[in-house]
Design an enzyme around this catalytic site. Structure first.
Site, PDB file in Angstrom:
ATOM      1  N   ASN A 148      34.900  50.157  52.697  1.00  0.00           N
ATOM      2  CA  ASN A 148      33.600  49.883  52.068  1.00  0.00           C
ATOM      3  C   ASN A 148      32.610  51.017  52.345  1.00  0.00           C
ATOM      4  O   ASN A 148      31.773  51.338  51.498  1.00  0.00           O
ATOM      5  CB  ASN A 148      33.027  48.559  52.595  1.00  0.00           C
ATOM      6  CG  ASN A 148      33.768  47.372  52.003  1.00  0.00           C
ATOM      7  OD1 ASN A 148      34.526  47.520  51.043  1.00  0.00           O
ATOM      8  ND2 ASN A 148      33.548  46.198  52.572  1.00  0.00           N
ATOM      9  N   TYR A 192      36.743  30.795  48.242  1.00  0.00           N
ATOM     10  CA  TYR A 192      37.067  31.432  46.949  1.00  0.00           C
ATOM     11  C   TYR A 192      38.570  31.655  46.827  1.00  0.00           C
ATOM     12  O   TYR A 192      39.209  31.198  45.865  1.00  0.00           O
ATOM     13  CB  TYR A 192      36.313  32.767  46.814  1.00  0.00           C
ATOM     14  CG  TYR A 192      36.888  33.673  45.743  1.00  0.00           C
ATOM     15  CD1 TYR A 192      36.768  33.348  44.398  1.00  0.00           C
ATOM     16  CD2 TYR A 192      37.576  34.852  46.079  1.00  0.00           C
ATOM     17  CE1 TYR A 192      37.314  34.172  43.406  1.00  0.00           C
ATOM     18  CE2 TYR A 192      38.121  35.676  45.102  1.00  0.00           C
ATOM     19  CZ  TYR A 192      37.990  35.329  43.767  1.00  0.00           C
ATOM     20  OH  TYR A 192      38.532  36.132  42.792  1.00  0.00           O
ATOM     21  N   SER A 193      39.156  32.350  47.821  1.00  0.00           N
ATOM     22  CA  SER A 193      40.580  32.685  47.664  1.00  0.00           C
ATOM     23  C   SER A 193      41.451  31.440  47.759  1.00  0.00           C
ATOM     24  O   SER A 193      42.512  31.371  47.129  1.00  0.00           O
ATOM     25  CB  SER A 193      41.020  33.772  48.653  1.00  0.00           C
ATOM     26  OG  SER A 193      40.639  33.479  49.964  1.00  0.00           O
ATOM     27  N   TYR A 230      28.553  45.449  55.308  1.00  0.00           N
ATOM     28  CA  TYR A 230      29.020  44.436  56.267  1.00  0.00           C
ATOM     29  C   TYR A 230      29.731  45.073  57.459  1.00  0.00           C
ATOM     30  O   TYR A 230      30.589  45.957  57.283  1.00  0.00           O
ATOM     31  CB  TYR A 230      30.019  43.492  55.593  1.00  0.00           C
ATOM     32  CG  TYR A 230      29.399  42.412  54.745  1.00  0.00           C
ATOM     33  CD1 TYR A 230      28.354  41.624  55.224  1.00  0.00           C
ATOM     34  CD2 TYR A 230      29.900  42.144  53.473  1.00  0.00           C
ATOM     35  CE1 TYR A 230      27.812  40.616  54.446  1.00  0.00           C
ATOM     36  CE2 TYR A 230      29.352  41.131  52.690  1.00  0.00           C
ATOM     37  CZ  TYR A 230      28.308  40.379  53.189  1.00  0.00           C
ATOM     38  OH  TYR A 230      27.781  39.384  52.417  1.00  0.00           O
ATOM     39  N   LYS A 232      41.531  30.005  44.290  1.00  0.00           N
ATOM     40  CA  LYS A 232      42.400  30.773  43.395  1.00  0.00           C
ATOM     41  C   LYS A 232      43.876  30.508  43.729  1.00  0.00           C
ATOM     42  O   LYS A 232      44.718  30.395  42.833  1.00  0.00           O
ATOM     43  CB  LYS A 232      42.099  32.270  43.519  1.00  0.00           C
ATOM     44  CG  LYS A 232      40.694  32.683  43.131  1.00  0.00           C
ATOM     45  CD  LYS A 232      40.351  32.443  41.688  1.00  0.00           C
ATOM     46  CE  LYS A 232      41.094  33.369  40.753  1.00  0.00           C
ATOM     47  NZ  LYS A 232      40.682  33.122  39.328  1.00  0.00           N
ATOM     48  N   THR A 292      44.114  36.678  42.006  1.00  0.00           N
ATOM     49  CA  THR A 292      43.537  37.786  42.785  1.00  0.00           C
ATOM     50  C   THR A 292      44.474  38.162  43.936  1.00  0.00           C
ATOM     51  O   THR A 292      45.241  37.306  44.421  1.00  0.00           O
ATOM     52  CB  THR A 292      42.157  37.374  43.350  1.00  0.00           C
ATOM     53  OG1 THR A 292      41.772  38.314  44.361  1.00  0.00           O
ATOM     54  CG2 THR A 292      42.164  36.005  44.001  1.00  0.00           C
ATOM     55  N   ASP A 293      44.363  39.404  44.399  1.00  0.00           N
ATOM     56  CA  ASP A 293      45.128  39.811  45.594  1.00  0.00           C
ATOM     57  C   ASP A 293      44.671  39.041  46.832  1.00  0.00           C
ATOM     58  O   ASP A 293      45.396  38.970  47.826  1.00  0.00           O
ATOM     59  CB  ASP A 293      45.000  41.335  45.831  1.00  0.00           C
ATOM     60  CG  ASP A 293      43.569  41.806  46.105  1.00  0.00           C
ATOM     61  OD1 ASP A 293      42.612  41.045  45.856  1.00  0.00           O
ATOM     62  OD2 ASP A 293      43.410  42.958  46.565  1.00  0.00           O
ATOM     63  N   GLU A 294      43.465  38.464  46.775  1.00  0.00           N
ATOM     64  CA  GLU A 294      42.925  37.788  47.964  1.00  0.00           C
ATOM     65  C   GLU A 294      43.730  36.548  48.348  1.00  0.00           C
ATOM     66  O   GLU A 294      43.607  36.048  49.461  1.00  0.00           O
ATOM     67  CB  GLU A 294      41.444  37.430  47.755  1.00  0.00           C
ATOM     68  CG  GLU A 294      40.610  38.664  47.482  1.00  0.00           C
ATOM     69  CD  GLU A 294      39.108  38.437  47.574  1.00  0.00           C
ATOM     70  OE1 GLU A 294      38.669  37.534  48.308  1.00  0.00           O
ATOM     71  OE2 GLU A 294      38.379  39.181  46.892  1.00  0.00           O
TER      72      GLU A 294
HETATM   73  N1  LIG Z   1      36.000  41.168  39.990  1.00  0.00           N
HETATM   74  C1  LIG Z   1      37.071  41.419  40.738  1.00  0.00           C
HETATM   75  O1  LIG Z   1      37.100  42.389  41.526  1.00  0.00           O
HETATM   76  C2  LIG Z   1      38.292  40.539  40.627  1.00  0.00           C
HETATM   77  C3  LIG Z   1      39.469  40.945  41.271  1.00  0.00           C
HETATM   78  C4  LIG Z   1      40.604  40.136  41.158  1.00  0.00           C
HETATM   79  C5  LIG Z   1      40.552  38.975  40.412  1.00  0.00           C
HETATM   80  N2  LIG Z   1      39.387  38.584  39.806  1.00  0.00           N
HETATM   81  C6  LIG Z   1      39.400  37.350  39.007  1.00  0.00           C
HETATM   82  O2  LIG Z   1      39.150  37.733  37.663  1.00  0.00           O
HETATM   83  C7  LIG Z   1      38.433  36.728  36.973  1.00  0.00           C
HETATM   84  C8  LIG Z   1      37.178  37.310  36.345  1.00  0.00           C
HETATM   85  O3  LIG Z   1      36.370  37.873  37.376  1.00  0.00           O
HETATM   86  P1  LIG Z   1      34.965  38.522  37.061  1.00  0.00           P
HETATM   87  O4  LIG Z   1      34.686  39.481  38.137  1.00  0.00           O
HETATM   88  O5  LIG Z   1      34.921  38.953  35.649  1.00  0.00           O
HETATM   89  O6  LIG Z   1      34.030  37.256  37.257  1.00  0.00           O
HETATM   90  P2  LIG Z   1      32.554  36.981  36.716  1.00  0.00           P
HETATM   91  O7  LIG Z   1      31.915  36.110  37.735  1.00  0.00           O
HETATM   92  O8  LIG Z   1      31.878  38.251  36.332  1.00  0.00           O
HETATM   93  O9  LIG Z   1      32.778  36.161  35.364  1.00  0.00           O
HETATM   94  C9  LIG Z   1      33.249  34.844  35.337  1.00  0.00           C
HETATM   95  C10 LIG Z   1      32.925  34.260  33.976  1.00  0.00           C
HETATM   96  O10 LIG Z   1      33.444  32.918  33.944  1.00  0.00           O
HETATM   97  C11 LIG Z   1      32.451  32.054  33.404  1.00  0.00           C
HETATM   98  N3  LIG Z   1      32.664  30.716  33.973  1.00  0.00           N
HETATM   99  C12 LIG Z   1      32.557  30.348  35.284  1.00  0.00           C
HETATM  100  N4  LIG Z   1      32.846  29.043  35.429  1.00  0.00           N
HETATM  101  C13 LIG Z   1      33.156  28.576  34.190  1.00  0.00           C
HETATM  102  C14 LIG Z   1      33.547  27.313  33.697  1.00  0.00           C
HETATM  103  N5  LIG Z   1      33.662  26.250  34.495  1.00  0.00           N
HETATM  104  N6  LIG Z   1      33.795  27.184  32.386  1.00  0.00           N
HETATM  105  C15 LIG Z   1      33.679  28.243  31.528  1.00  0.00           C
HETATM  106  N7  LIG Z   1      33.291  29.470  31.951  1.00  0.00           N
HETATM  107  C16 LIG Z   1      33.049  29.644  33.270  1.00  0.00           C
HETATM  108  C17 LIG Z   1      31.120  32.668  33.802  1.00  0.00           C
HETATM  109  O11 LIG Z   1      30.053  32.236  32.961  1.00  0.00           O
HETATM  110  C18 LIG Z   1      31.436  34.156  33.677  1.00  0.00           C
HETATM  111  O12 LIG Z   1      31.168  34.620  32.372  1.00  0.00           O
HETATM  112  C19 LIG Z   1      38.146  35.634  38.003  1.00  0.00           C
HETATM  113  O13 LIG Z   1      39.117  34.640  37.846  1.00  0.00           O
HETATM  114  C20 LIG Z   1      38.326  36.333  39.344  1.00  0.00           C
HETATM  115  O14 LIG Z   1      38.781  35.415  40.308  1.00  0.00           O
HETATM  116  C21 LIG Z   1      38.262  39.350  39.897  1.00  0.00           C
END
Ligand SMILES: NC(=O)c1ccc[n+]([C@@H]2O[C@H](COP(=O)([O-])OP(=O)(O)OC[C@H]3O[C@@H](n4cnc5c(N)ncnc54)[C@H](O)[C@@H]3O)[C@@H](O)[C@H]2O)c1
Length: 315
Positions: free
Chosen positions: A244, A146-147, A203, A150, A122-124
């Site tokens: 936001n 969280y960040s 927020y 990651k 993530t960019d975070e």
């Molecule tokens: N949503 C955003 O804006 C964003 C931006 C940048 C990066 N990301 C990254 O992208 C990825 C996906 O994000 P998202 O928004 O789809 O998240 P999400 O929370 O919608 O989905 C995460 C999925 O991972 C599964 N999961 C969680 N822990 C698990 C484990 N221990 N074993 C197996 N499955 C597991 C969950 O059941 C879920 O289906 C993440 O790694 C997140 O850090 C998200």
């Protein structure tokens, strides 16, 4: 079409389930591997469930995961705890899934022959920046549990390269939006609240800035890195920055809700003011550019939640 099988870790979540749709057009077969936490949802896969293999398990279950890797050629890791607010309430599960889970998923590459593994970061991980934009070599400076989790996984990628020379790439996307996002996240939450005439809790003063990236663009970039990446780190920058409050006003406009629904609430602890990353490396190396601008993408996303609001009656 690429011949081969891709394993999509976390493929029942927001970004992963959208990726599955892209992957079905690109690979011979697709395996979704997901623990189905509160954030994972079978409904996200309902129109494609007959076209994929679905495995319900934790990414830390090494033996189960190994069986899936054995028949596979590519792996993408979307599996993670992804909500900053939840990490502030308690970060332990973030360490389990985002650090230990990512470690297990990558460490297995020592035993099984996989062409490419993409770790979705993530960019975070770079933290907040007052002006300008972070590039891939900049130092990691995470602010939330969280960040930090990651960023830890990204450090393990480095170790996997240096110690074992494993075929791993990292993508660092900005804030994503689009269909099938969990309703705890800003755009679905505010859209559903606006449709129900409920408050939109912004927020602080709503001035925090994010770069918004449509999930389809994000996943096109992931696919590009999976097939053409060079075991490297790639920022994926959304084309448009919005506060936001601007996002909230956009949702109000597209739902026809009342501006009075906006409610300014106590700011998130450690809330990063501004994220900005430079996406020119992936553009130069892999010829990737996002094509969905935020205003159009927001309108179609709001429409999707309006059309699918019955899915969220209990949220
Ligand atoms: N949503 C955003 O804006 C964003 C931006 C940048 C990066 N990301 C990254 O992208 C990825 C996906 O994000 P998202 O928004 O789809 O998240 P999400 O929370 O919608 O989905 C995460 C999925 O991972 C599964 N999961 C969680 N822990 C698990 C484990 N221990 N074993 C197996 N499955 C597991 C969950 O059941 C879920 O289906 C993440 O790694 C997140 O850090 C998200």
């Amino acid at each position: 079409m690429v011949s081969g099988t891709v394993v999509v870790l976390g493929g029942a979540g927001f970004i992963g389930s959208n990726f599955v749709r892209e992957a079905l057009d690109s690979f011979d077969s697709v395996v979704v591997y997901d623990k189905l936490t509160y954030a994972g949802n079978r409904q996200n896969l309902e129109e494609v469930i007959d076209e994929i293999r679905f495995v319900e398990a934790d990414i830390r279950e090494r033996d189960v995961l190994k069986d899936e890797y054995e028949g596979a050629d590519y792996v993408v890791n979307f599996a993670a705890e992804s909500h900053v607010d939840r990490s502030i309430s308690g970060g332990r599960q973030f360490v389990r899934s985002n650090v230990e889970g990512a470690f297990v998923a990558m460490d297995l590459l020592r035993d099984v022959d996989i062409k490419e593994f993409v770790q979705v970061s993530t960019d975070e991980v770079y933290g907040s920046i007052e002006e300008g934009s972070f590039v891939e070599g900049d130092k990691l400076d995470p602010s939330s549990p969280y960040s930090a989790s990651k960023a830890s996984a990204d450090m393990f990628v480095n170790a996997m390269w240096e110690t074992y020379g494993l075929p791993v790439s990292v993508v660092r996307p900005t804030n994503a939006y689009g269909p099938r996002q969990h309703p705890e996240k800003l755009i679905p939450k505010f859209t559903l609240n606006a449709l129900r005439g409920e408050p939109l809790p912004v927020y602080g003063d709503g001035s925090n800035v994010r770069q918004w990236l449509h999930v389809k663009d994000l996943n096109r970039a992931v696919l590009e890195v999976l097939l053409e990446g060079d075991h490297d780190i790639y920022n994926i920058a959304g084309p448009d920055m919005r506060t936001n409050l601007e996002v909230t006003r956009g949702i109000i406009e597209h739902t026809g809700a009342d501006e009075d629904l906006i409610e300014f609430v106590e700011d998130r602890k450690g809330h990063d003011q501004r994220y900005s990353i430079d996406g020119s490396k992936i553009e130069e190396d892999l010829n990737f550019e996002p094509t969905t601008n935020f205003d159009e993408g927001l309108e179609s996303t709001v429409e999707w939640y309006v059309e699918h609001s019955d899915r969220f009656v209990d949220d």
